[in-house]
Design a protein around this motif. Structure first.
Motif, PDB file in Angstrom:
ATOM      1  N   THR A  62       0.820  -1.218   0.000  1.00  0.00           N
ATOM      2  CA  THR A  62       0.000   0.000   0.000  1.00  0.00           C
ATOM      3  C   THR A  62       0.853   1.267   0.000  1.00  0.00           C
ATOM      4  O   THR A  62       0.328   2.362  -0.223  1.00  0.00           O
ATOM      5  N   TRP A  63       2.143   1.137   0.250  1.00  0.00           N
ATOM      6  CA  TRP A  63       2.985   2.323   0.382  1.00  0.00           C
ATOM      7  C   TRP A  63       3.193   3.048  -0.954  1.00  0.00           C
ATOM      8  O   TRP A  63       3.094   4.275  -1.011  1.00  0.00           O
ATOM      9  N   GLY A  64       3.500   2.277  -1.985  1.00  0.00           N
ATOM     10  CA  GLY A  64       3.806   2.878  -3.283  1.00  0.00           C
ATOM     11  C   GLY A  64       2.676   3.730  -3.835  1.00  0.00           C
ATOM     12  O   GLY A  64       2.896   4.894  -4.209  1.00  0.00           O
ATOM     13  N   PRO A  65       1.454   3.197  -3.928  1.00  0.00           N
ATOM     14  CA  PRO A  65       0.349   4.014  -4.436  1.00  0.00           C
ATOM     15  C   PRO A  65       0.111   5.269  -3.597  1.00  0.00           C
ATOM     16  O   PRO A  65      -0.222   6.328  -4.136  1.00  0.00           O
ATOM     17  N   ALA A  66       0.283   5.167  -2.287  1.00  0.00           N
ATOM     18  CA  ALA A  66       0.078   6.340  -1.434  1.00  0.00           C
ATOM     19  C   ALA A  66       1.141   7.396  -1.684  1.00  0.00           C
ATOM     20  O   ALA A  66       0.869   8.604  -1.643  1.00  0.00           O
ATOM     21  N   GLU A  90      12.962   4.796   2.571  1.00  0.00           N
ATOM     22  CA  GLU A  90      13.615   4.416   1.311  1.00  0.00           C
ATOM     23  C   GLU A  90      12.632   4.479   0.151  1.00  0.00           C
ATOM     24  O   GLU A  90      12.962   4.964  -0.943  1.00  0.00           O
ATOM     25  N   ARG A  91      11.419   4.010   0.369  1.00  0.00           N
ATOM     26  CA  ARG A  91      10.398   4.062  -0.684  1.00  0.00           C
ATOM     27  C   ARG A  91      10.030   5.504  -1.008  1.00  0.00           C
ATOM     28  O   ARG A  91       9.788   5.850  -2.172  1.00  0.00           O
ATOM     29  N   ALA A  92       9.984   6.357   0.010  1.00  0.00           N
ATOM     30  CA  ALA A  92       9.668   7.771  -0.223  1.00  0.00           C
ATOM     31  C   ALA A  92      10.736   8.435  -1.076  1.00  0.00           C
ATOM     32  O   ALA A  92      10.430   9.212  -1.987  1.00  0.00           O
ATOM     33  N   VAL A  93      11.993   8.138  -0.782  1.00  0.00           N
ATOM     34  CA  VAL A  93      13.086   8.697  -1.574  1.00  0.00           C
ATOM     35  C   VAL A  93      12.971   8.245  -3.021  1.00  0.00           C
ATOM     36  O   VAL A  93      13.079   9.046  -3.967  1.00  0.00           O
ATOM     37  N   ALA A  94      12.733   6.948  -3.221  1.00  0.00           N
ATOM     38  CA  ALA A  94      12.609   6.406  -4.569  1.00  0.00           C
ATOM     39  C   ALA A  94      11.417   6.989  -5.316  1.00  0.00           C
ATOM     40  O   ALA A  94      11.445   7.113  -6.553  1.00  0.00           O
ATOM     41  N   ALA A  95      10.371   7.382  -4.578  1.00  0.00           N
ATOM     42  CA  ALA A  95       9.158   7.931  -5.204  1.00  0.00           C
ATOM     43  C   ALA A  95       9.299   9.407  -5.553  1.00  0.00           C
ATOM     44  O   ALA A  95       8.393   9.981  -6.165  1.00  0.00           O
ATOM     45  N   GLY A  96      10.409  10.033  -5.153  1.00  0.00           N
ATOM     46  CA  GLY A  96      10.615  11.430  -5.490  1.00  0.00           C
ATOM     47  C   GLY A  96      10.098  12.426  -4.466  1.00  0.00           C
ATOM     48  O   GLY A  96      10.012  13.621  -4.750  1.00  0.00           O
ATOM     49  N   ASP A 133      19.154  10.436   7.487  1.00  0.00           N
ATOM     50  CA  ASP A 133      20.057   9.875   6.481  1.00  0.00           C
ATOM     51  C   ASP A 133      19.444   9.851   5.081  1.00  0.00           C
ATOM     52  O   ASP A 133      20.102   9.400   4.136  1.00  0.00           O
ATOM     53  N   SER A 134      18.218  10.318   4.944  1.00  0.00           N
ATOM     54  CA  SER A 134      17.491  10.156   3.673  1.00  0.00           C
ATOM     55  C   SER A 134      18.011  11.026   2.547  1.00  0.00           C
ATOM     56  O   SER A 134      17.810  10.717   1.365  1.00  0.00           O
ATOM     57  N   GLY A 135      18.679  12.131   2.878  1.00  0.00           N
ATOM     58  CA  GLY A 135      19.077  13.083   1.844  1.00  0.00           C
ATOM     59  C   GLY A 135      17.982  14.066   1.487  1.00  0.00           C
ATOM     60  O   GLY A 135      18.193  14.969   0.666  1.00  0.00           O
ATOM     61  N   LEU A 136      16.798  13.914   2.090  1.00  0.00           N
ATOM     62  CA  LEU A 136      15.675  14.820   1.848  1.00  0.00           C
ATOM     63  C   LEU A 136      15.652  15.917   2.912  1.00  0.00           C
ATOM     64  O   LEU A 136      16.319  15.821   3.942  1.00  0.00           O
TER      65      LEU A 136
END
Length: 296
Positions: A62-66, A90-96, A133-136
């Motif tokens: 469910t994380w990706g679609p959100a 990590e998924r948030a970083v990959a999602a932009g 550590d996310s870089g965001l």
């Protein structure tokens, strides 16, 4: 703690051009963050297992679609081990995603804050490290115990029943308003100037449980509910007898230890630093709750 008024001009909000994802969007702080963002005209996704955007910490599918297309995320973490927050970041970083605001907790960086090592280095601290550590762009919120726990949370049934039994002795806490937490979160999500900040959040004065119950009685009418101090072991055993797993009962008891020891009593300046104003007092919080019929 004495605080001075901020005389610098208020910052202009930088509105997100893409949606803001609010996990825990139906919870105590999450629903307040959603409401404030929408009042500002910010496109907002209220994400939860039952919200408009489906999100379940225990279902990573469910994380990706959100996250898709989100500009910023308010993270209300799942307080379990192993913590899913690092994987979600990590998924948030990959999602932009470009900005993260994490709801953590007061004292998570202080060894022994919760009485012993049971919560040291736990999921909140691991979540904090992940966003750092996310870089965001990131902001961390560390509130103490919520004032709303007496009006819509774990202490409400006891207050309504007229007897609140807790293992906190004469300890005091500077209970923080969930509306203040939400206001700080929204500022961090929509304004410049909050990146890299860790905001320690408290109310403006420390009270014992008896003081809190007196404040409720002033606005709700009638005789204050009685506070009944109990031993930690009896409290923990009572939770287990009610069906709570032993591990969870141990965590709940440990979480109350900072009130018992008055570690939650020192006032913090996070609300003032983030918003340029003092935090709301429990008297005001409880007046609002009484007007909404919190105690019948």
């Amino acid at each position: 703690m004495t605080q001075t008024e901020d005389t610098t001009p208020a910052q202009s909000p930088t509105r997100a051009s893409s949606p803001v994802l609010v996990t825990g969007g139906t919870g105590k702080t999450g629903r307040r963050v959603v409401a404030r963002l929408r009042e500002l005209g910010v496109e907002t996704r209220a994400a939860s297992r039952s919200g408009g955007t489906r999100f379940d910490w225990e279902s990573p599918d469910t994380w990706g679609p959100a996250l898709e297309g989100a500009e910023a995320v308010y993270i209300v973490p799942l307080d379990t081990e192993p913590s899913p927050t690092p994987a979600f970041v990590e998924r948030a970083v990959a999602a932009g995603v470009r900005r993260l605001v994490l709801l953590s907790a007061r004292g998570v960086d202080v060894p022994g804050y919760f009485g012993d090592s049971v919560l040291d280095g736990g999921p909140h601290l691991k979540g904090e490290q992940a966003v750092r550590d996310s870089g965001l762009a990131w902001t961390i919120l560390r509130p103490g115990w919520f004032a709303q726990n007496f009006s819509e949370g774990v202490f409400l049934d006891g207050v309504r029943a007229g007897e609140l039994a807790l293992p906190v002795g004469d300890g005091r806490a500077a209970y923080v308003d969930a509306e203040d937490i939400a206001a700080v979160a929204v500022a961090a999500l929509t304004e410049d100037g909050h990146d890299g900040e860790v905001y320690e959040l408290s109310g403006p004065r420390a009270l014992g449980v008896t003081d809190v119950l007196d404040e409720i009685a002033k606005v709700a009418g009638g005789t204050p509910a009685s506070y009944v101090p109990v031993e930690e072991a009896a409290f923990r055993d009572g939770l287990v007898a009610q069906g709570m797993p032993a591990v969870e009962a141990e965590l709940w008891t440990a979480a109350l230890d900072p009130i018992r020891t008055s570690r939650e009593a020192p006032l913090k300046d996070g609300v003032h630093r983030a918003l340029g104003r003092s935090p709301r007092d429990v008297a005001e919080v409880f007046r609002d709750a009484a007007a909404e019929g919190a105690w019948g």
